[in-house]
Design an enzyme around this catalytic site. Structure first.
Site, PDB file in Angstrom:
ATOM      1  N   LEU A   1       0.871  -0.785   0.294  1.00  0.00           N
ATOM      2  CA  LEU A   1       0.226  -0.249   0.020  1.00  0.00           C
ATOM      3  C   LEU A   1       0.976   1.290  -0.079  1.00  0.00           C
ATOM      4  O   LEU A   1       1.706   1.249   1.340  1.00  0.00           O
ATOM      5  CB  LEU A   1      -1.190   0.334   1.263  1.00  0.00           C
ATOM      6  CG  LEU A   1      -1.880  -1.013   1.021  1.00  0.00           C
ATOM      7  CD1 LEU A   1      -2.475  -1.135   2.670  1.00  0.00           C
ATOM      8  CD2 LEU A   1      -2.453  -1.390   0.126  1.00  0.00           C
ATOM      9  N   MET A   2       0.979   1.903  -1.132  1.00  0.00           N
ATOM     10  CA  MET A   2       1.631   2.899  -1.826  1.00  0.00           C
ATOM     11  C   MET A   2       1.554   4.214  -1.251  1.00  0.00           C
ATOM     12  O   MET A   2       0.507   4.821  -1.944  1.00  0.00           O
ATOM     13  CB  MET A   2       2.077   2.430  -3.079  1.00  0.00           C
ATOM     14  CG  MET A   2       3.701   1.626  -2.939  1.00  0.00           C
ATOM     15  SD  MET A   2       4.740   1.557  -2.048  1.00  0.00           S
ATOM     16  CE  MET A   2       5.732   3.270  -2.708  1.00  0.00           C
TER      17      MET A   2
ATOM     18  N   LYS B   1      -8.049   4.094   7.909  1.00  0.00           N
ATOM     19  CA  LYS B   1      -7.029   3.112   7.350  1.00  0.00           C
ATOM     20  C   LYS B   1      -8.044   2.073   7.514  1.00  0.00           C
ATOM     21  O   LYS B   1      -7.357   1.044   6.664  1.00  0.00           O
ATOM     22  CB  LYS B   1      -6.410   3.218   8.782  1.00  0.00           C
ATOM     23  CG  LYS B   1      -4.776   3.790   8.502  1.00  0.00           C
ATOM     24  CD  LYS B   1      -3.806   3.910   7.891  1.00  0.00           C
ATOM     25  CE  LYS B   1      -2.810   4.975   7.851  1.00  0.00           C
ATOM     26  NZ  LYS B   1      -1.929   4.427   8.849  1.00  0.00           N
TER      27      LYS B   1
ATOM     28  N   GLN C   1      -0.516   4.806  14.624  1.00  0.00           N
ATOM     29  CA  GLN C   1       0.604   3.152  14.859  1.00  0.00           C
ATOM     30  C   GLN C   1       0.413   3.297  15.836  1.00  0.00           C
ATOM     31  O   GLN C   1       1.311   1.927  16.259  1.00  0.00           O
ATOM     32  CB  GLN C   1       0.992   3.785  14.195  1.00  0.00           C
ATOM     33  CG  GLN C   1       0.487   4.439  11.847  1.00  0.00           C
ATOM     34  CD  GLN C   1       2.279   4.644  11.354  1.00  0.00           C
ATOM     35  OE1 GLN C   1       3.254   4.536  11.804  1.00  0.00           O
ATOM     36  NE2 GLN C   1       1.608   4.842  10.191  1.00  0.00           N
TER      37      GLN C   1
ATOM     38  N   CYS D   1      -7.174  26.375   0.800  1.00  0.00           N
ATOM     39  CA  CYS D   1      -6.942  25.976   2.288  1.00  0.00           C
ATOM     40  C   CYS D   1      -6.283  26.259   3.357  1.00  0.00           C
ATOM     41  O   CYS D   1      -5.144  26.617   2.545  1.00  0.00           O
ATOM     42  CB  CYS D   1      -6.881  23.930   1.866  1.00  0.00           C
ATOM     43  SG  CYS D   1      -4.634  23.859   0.703  1.00  0.00           S
TER      44      CYS D   1
END
EC number: 2.8.1.4
Length: 484
Positions: A183-184, A265, A296, A458
């Site tokens: 998963l890049m 995620k 994480q 933004c």
């Protein structure tokens, strides 16, 4: 031109059948990599090494660079080969090869020997060393840190004079282990984790979740192609791009702030598992490291992993960030990561570090999973070799507005997520400001008055620039970027 390929030590301690299988795979991988330079390259497998021969000396440097990046090679020697039967013949060939290099320099002789000869390795070192000292006007023999080291290898009646020794990549040959889907994101971590699985012998396919439009994808394409071309070119792999802007929009609208990162995620793992199943791949690879960001932590990783039964591999889980960056610099992916922009508005501003499964399930109960299904169905699957030929950077020009004047034709469009806009509403004297979160631009921008010019805003200026490019590609010319 001849090279002796030394197998990675972990290969040599395998059983006979496993070692032979890996050596055969490595032999094929080397042939695939070198074939563009020499279609007639010859590769012979022996018990603990491979012999590579090529008649095209003009490609010497290119072949050395390619061999240094083939997984499964511990080191390789560039050699000259002779048939010998006595110490005198060994000395004659050594003098011819190394004599011009020894004048005025200290040296030593190192010999390795296999097979049956009438002398030992020490006999070779003493005899050849003494002969070279007498004949080559050297500065003397020096056994520790000499200026020149004369390397000899003997195998039966064959003498190999080692011109130069090169360090290989190590690891296992590609396809000796099962394939994985990486998963890049394009950052330091995903590039290094992909490299480590390539080095370990896996055929690595690449999946990218597009959060930021064409420019985000362009950067990831570059690093994926680089990784494949440099370290994995012996095998064909796939690049899969999954449009995830709609998924992000759904999360920002329906998920409470602290749980956005974890649920994003989980959606990625769901999509990654679906893509992997289509490719007949049984494992996902991520660049996550324990404690590096809020999603994480051990608790959050556990919650994320429960979304799929597919194995999720995290080779960097106990790595320090600086160690990851150092590896990225060594393998050449750091320049890509350094220019990869951050994407504002896609993670929580106050993320939880201990997500509760019950609240995650409750939050996902509000999520429209048809959006995720549509993203997976819209995924674009390409042969990684095609990334070289496809245009990487969109050629779209637009004007960045640094200030606004009292121009009724210009309207600032605040595209920040609702929670960011509510905390710090944008007010610009003399100019109208409207609010339209970035994830609604694709569906609602066309409804705006086409006679007006819209200045996207933004906080960091990254998402606004990407969305301006995206709108330009869709044919909207009335868009600029607002930079206060």
């Amino acid at each position: 031109m001849k090279f002796i390929i030394k197998l990675h030590p972990e290969i040599t301690i395998k059983s006979r059948s496993v070692r032979q299988r890996m050596a055969k795979l490595l032999q094929g991988n080397i042939r695939n990599v070198l074939k563009p330079l020499d279609e007639n390259v010859k590769i012979r497998s022996e018990w603990d090494k491979l012999i590579v021969r090529s008649e095209l000396d003009e490609h010497r440097q290119a072949m050395i660079e390619l061999l240094a990046c083939v997984p499964g090679i511990q080191s390789f020697l560039e050699v000259q080969e002779y048939k010998v039967s006595s110490l005198d013949e060994i000395l004659i060939h050594a003098e011819q090869a190394f004599g011009p290099l020894l004048a005025g320099k200290t040296f030593c002789v190192r010999a390795k020997r296999r097979g049956q000869q009438g002398f030992s390795s020490l006999d070779v070192e003493r005899y050849v060393g003494g002969g070279l000292f007498e004949r080559c006007n050297t500065a003397g023999v020096k056994l520790k840190k000499p200026e020149v080291q004369v390397n000899l290898e003997l195998e039966g009646e064959r003498l190999y004079l080692v011109s130069e020794q090169f360090l290989g990549l190590g690891g296992y040959p590609i396809a000796s282990q099962e394939s994985v889907l990486s998963l890049m994101s394009g950052g330091y971590d995903s590039g290094v984790s992909s490299y480590q699985l390539i080095k370990r012998g896996s055929r690595v396919h690449y999946c990218f979740f597009n959060l930021g439009g064409p420019e985000h994808e362009a950067g990831v394409r570059e690093v994926v192609y680089y990784l494949w071309k440099k370290y994995g070119a012996s095998h064909r792999v796939k690049f899969i791009s999954v449009p995830f802007e709609g998924v992000v929009g759904e999360i920002l609208e329906k998920v409470e702030n602290g749980y956005m990162g974890v649920i994003l995620k989980r959606m990625m793992m769901r999509a990654g598992a679906a893509v992997a199943e289509k490719l007949a791949v049984n494992a996902l690879v991520t660049g996550e490291a324990m404690g590096q960001v809020s999603s994480q932590t051990v608790t959050n990783l556990n919650v994320i992993d429960r979304v799929t039964e597919m194995l999720i591999m995290r080779p960097l889980i106990a790595s320090d960030k600086q160690d990851i960056i150092d590896i990225a610099r060594r393998i050449g992916t750091a320049p890509f990561a350094e220019k990869m922009p951050e994407y504002c508005g896609v993670i929580s501003s106050s993320p939880t570090i201990k997500a509760k499964m019950t609240r995650v399930v409750e939050a996902e109960g509000h999520f429209d999973f048809r959006v995720l299904e549509q993203a997976i169905a819209s995924a674009c699957v390409e042969d990684v070799r095609m990334l070289e030929h496809k245009r990487l950077l969109p050629e779209v020009e637009f004007t960045a507005a640094n200030t606004t004047q009292e121009d009724s034709n210009e309207i600032i469009l605040d595209i920040r997520p609702p929670e960011e806009e509510e905390v710090a509403p944008l007010k610009v004297a003399g100019c109208e400001v409207r609010v339209m979160p970035f994830f609604k631009l694709s569906s609602q921008f066309s409804e705006l008055d086409a006679s007006k010019t819209y200045l996207l805003y933004c906080d960091r200026g990254v998402m606004s620039r990407l969305q301006a490019i995206h709108l330009k590609e869709q044919g909207f010319e009335n868009v600029k970027v607002y930079k206060p």
